[in-house]
Each structure stands twice: as C-alpha cells, then as structure tokens.
Design a protein around this motif. Structure first.
Motif, PDB file in Angstrom:
ATOM      1  N   LYS A  79      -7.072   4.229  -0.636  1.00 32.16           N
ATOM      2  CA  LYS A  79      -7.338   3.218  -1.660  1.00 32.16           C
ATOM      3  C   LYS A  79      -8.178   2.100  -1.038  1.00 32.16           C
ATOM      4  O   LYS A  79      -7.829   1.570   0.021  1.00 32.16           O
ATOM      5  N   VAL A  80      -9.267   1.754  -1.719  1.00 34.35           N
ATOM      6  CA  VAL A  80     -10.164   0.723  -1.194  1.00 34.35           C
ATOM      7  C   VAL A  80     -10.020  -0.555  -2.017  1.00 34.35           C
ATOM      8  O   VAL A  80     -10.102  -0.523  -3.242  1.00 34.35           O
ATOM      9  N   ASN A  81      -9.778  -1.661  -1.324  1.00 34.24           N
ATOM     10  CA  ASN A  81      -9.780  -2.972  -1.983  1.00 34.24           C
ATOM     11  C   ASN A  81     -11.092  -3.674  -1.671  1.00 34.24           C
ATOM     12  O   ASN A  81     -11.480  -3.785  -0.501  1.00 34.24           O
ATOM     13  N   TYR A  82     -11.789  -4.130  -2.727  1.00 27.71           N
ATOM     14  CA  TYR A  82     -13.024  -4.898  -2.522  1.00 27.71           C
ATOM     15  C   TYR A  82     -12.654  -6.359  -2.302  1.00 27.71           C
ATOM     16  O   TYR A  82     -12.133  -7.002  -3.203  1.00 27.71           O
ATOM     17  N   VAL A  83     -12.930  -6.853  -1.108  1.00 22.44           N
ATOM     18  CA  VAL A  83     -12.520  -8.207  -0.725  1.00 22.44           C
ATOM     19  C   VAL A  83     -13.350  -9.268  -1.460  1.00 22.44           C
ATOM     20  O   VAL A  83     -12.842 -10.313  -1.836  1.00 22.44           O
TER      21      VAL A  83
END
Ligand code: PMP
Length: 329
Positions: A79-83
């Motif tokens: 899962k990728v979180n866009y900062v």
C-alpha cells in the motif's frame, strides 16, 4: 573484459571499485555497497520487494515524474501513501507543513533530483524518527557530499554522473537486509546480492570499470565538495541568464527547489514558443551545444550540467543564450 568474474583478479577489481565509492561518500561500515542491474526502473520494484514487507505499507514523497513512476510500481507490492498531494504539474518541493506521513510505513521514499522537471531537494527531508529513508539519486549521485547515515538505502543508475548505463549502485544499511517478499526475483534481492558480493550472476563488468575510473577522476578533482561547488556555480550561470531575460527565458520551478543538475526552461515570451525552441536547438547544435532538448513530456529545453560538464562548457551555453536572446527578442 574476458576475466572470469569468479577469478581472484576480478574480486580485486570489485574491491577496488567499492573502496572508491566508500571513500568518496564516507560510507559507514554498517552499510553494504551493491552493484546491480536493471537501472533506476529496476530499483522502483526492488525497493518495495525488499523493504515493504515489515508493514506492507510505504510513504512516497512524489515531486516529479520519476518518483511518481516509483510510487506506481511500489503499489503493485504493497500500500502506497502519497505524502504530498498528487499533482499533474511539478514545480518544486511542497512545504513540509503540508506533508502527511503514515505512521505505519515501512520506509519513506523520495527522489533527490527529478531529472525531467528539474526539481531538487537541497536538504535531506525530515521524516518520522526510526522510519528508514530511501532515496533515488540517479541524477545527482556524487554531485555533492551525502550523509549516508541519514538513509536506509540510496540508489542510482550510473549513466548520468558516474559512468555509463548498465550498473546501478545501491548502498543499503545492513539491518534492512533479510526481509524480501517471497516473490522477489533473485537478481533484485539485496540480501542475496549482498551475500554474493554482487557476484550472484555475471556483473556488468565494463560499466563497473567505467564507474571506478570516473570516481577516481572525481576524487582527483577534489571529491564531493568540489563537485558541489562546480554544480552550484554552473547552474547559477544559467539561472542568472534566465532570470535576467525579462521573460524571454522562463523556469517555473520554485527557487529553493531549482535543480543544480538539470536546468529546465522555455524559450519565448509568455512561457514558451515551440518554433523559437526549435530554432534555439538548431543554432545551439551548430555550435556543438548538444542534447539540450527537454524531455518529451514537458517540452522546452533542458541543460544537464552533470559532473562531466565543465565551467567553460557552461559559459559557452550561457554566451549562446545571451546572443540568441539579442537576436530573437
Ligand atoms: N530515476 C531518475 C531520477 C532518473 O533520471 C531516471 C532515468 N533518467 C530513472 C530513475 C530511471 O532510470 P533507468 O532509465 O536507468 O531505468
């Protein structure tokens, strides 16, 4: 080039090349240096395949096309979180106060220099304590001193500042080894590469040789501090022409994030005129000023001022830009 990579002579050559990398970047002892293949794009997959399994999640600070590609690739494996908020146009590093980290991220990823847009981090980003920081340095590797101890992992393809295409230099903190996803392809597995001293399979020996020669030259010229001094000076020469051109040349990157490596600009009042840019490139080519075309996704002009470009080369470009403006404004 015909030496067996299992021979003693080859082992000596690898050790010598690793030593110059360690020396220039002052790589601490608890970091491994890996010579890998697959380019920067291979690392877009290798990073999550090796590092995301701790929590299944990762933070990506996307500031341009390359970190965007890396984030998309990582999303295949976790899962990728866009900062920072997603955007179509990249114009700098958004203010730190707008960043949102996932407290559960296995690592925080960023690209130190976005080659296409010309956006560079001039500081190491502050990230939550204890979360390993991963950095793509493909286009500003060895252009300035780096405090390796601030990172979990650094990587970069050699083909811009440190040699020719074919080898990707990875520097990884030892405690991050040993946790690849089971599906990780063997040649992208940092743990296996490290155990085999980058000789699990046939290495790209010529590219490693060139890398060693280039870094020996960098050391002779004065090392990282000197490369940084030159990069600052060279980029300033071109940005000054742009800023003093009354809009004839334009660069839309926020000043504190302007790249020292890739100066990206448009030619023509009002933010760019394709006909004039074509003429600019043709005239420049006549004077031996080559490879100035911007990436097809953003257009315009890109002056890449990698370590091999001298101050004199840059002065020639600056003079050309001045004259071109006089003749065409
Ligand atoms: N990251 C950056 C910053 C790049 O500039 C590039 C290539 N120009 C890449 C990654 C991709 O590298 P490669 O073409 O070696 O896959």
């Amino acid at each position: 080039m015909e030496l067996s990579h299992r021979s003693k002579d080859f082992a000596k050559f690898m050790d010598k090349t690793e030593a110059v990398v360690r020396d220039l970047l002052c790589v601490p002892d608890n970091y491994r240096v890996l010579f890998m293949q697959g380019g920067g794009s291979g690392q877009f997959a290798a990073v999550p395949l090796n590092l995301i399994s701790r929590t299944g999640k990762a933070d990506y600070i996307v500031t341009g096309s390359w970190s965007s590609k890396a984030a998309k690739e990582a999303a295949k494996y976790g899962k990728v979180n866009y900062v920072v908020a997603k955007t179509e146009r990249y114009t700098g590093v958004p203010d730190r106060s707008s960043w949102t980290f996932d407290p559960d991220a296995s690592y925080v990823y960023y690209c130190a220099n976005e080659t296409i847009e010309g956006v560079e981090f001039h500081d190491v980003p502050e990230v939550p304590k204890g979360v390993p920081l991963v950095c793509d340095m493909s286009s500003n590797y060895f252009s300035k001193p780096v405090d390796v101890s601030k990172y979990g992992l650094i990587y970069g393809g050699a083909q811009k500042n440190i040699g020719c295409a074919g080898v990707t230099l990875v520097i990884i903190r030892e405690d991050l080894l040993g946790k690849p996803q089971p599906i990780c392809p063997t040649i992208l597995d940092y743990t296996i590469m490290s155990k085999n001293k980058s000789l699990y399979n046939t290495p790209p020996s010529f590219a490693i040789h060139v890398l060693g020669e280039v870094l020996a030259w960098v050391k002779k010229e004065g090392g990282m501090a000197e490369m940084e001094r030159r990069s600052v000076q060279k980029s300033k020469m071109i940005y000054t022409i742009i800023d003093n051109s009354s809009g004839f040349y334009s660069n839309n990157i926020q000043p504190r994030s302007r790249s020292y490596m890739n100066v990206v600009f448009r030619v023509g009042e009002g933010g760019g005129n394709e006909e004039l840019e074509k003429k600019f490139l043709e005239k420049a080519a006549h004077q031996g000023l080559l490879s100035l075309k911007g990436h097809r996704s953003v257009g315009g002009i890109r002056a890449s001022l990698y370590n091999a470009i001298t101050i004199d080369d840059t002065q020639r470009l600056a003079n050309f830009m001045k004259n071109f403006r006089e003749e065409n404004k």
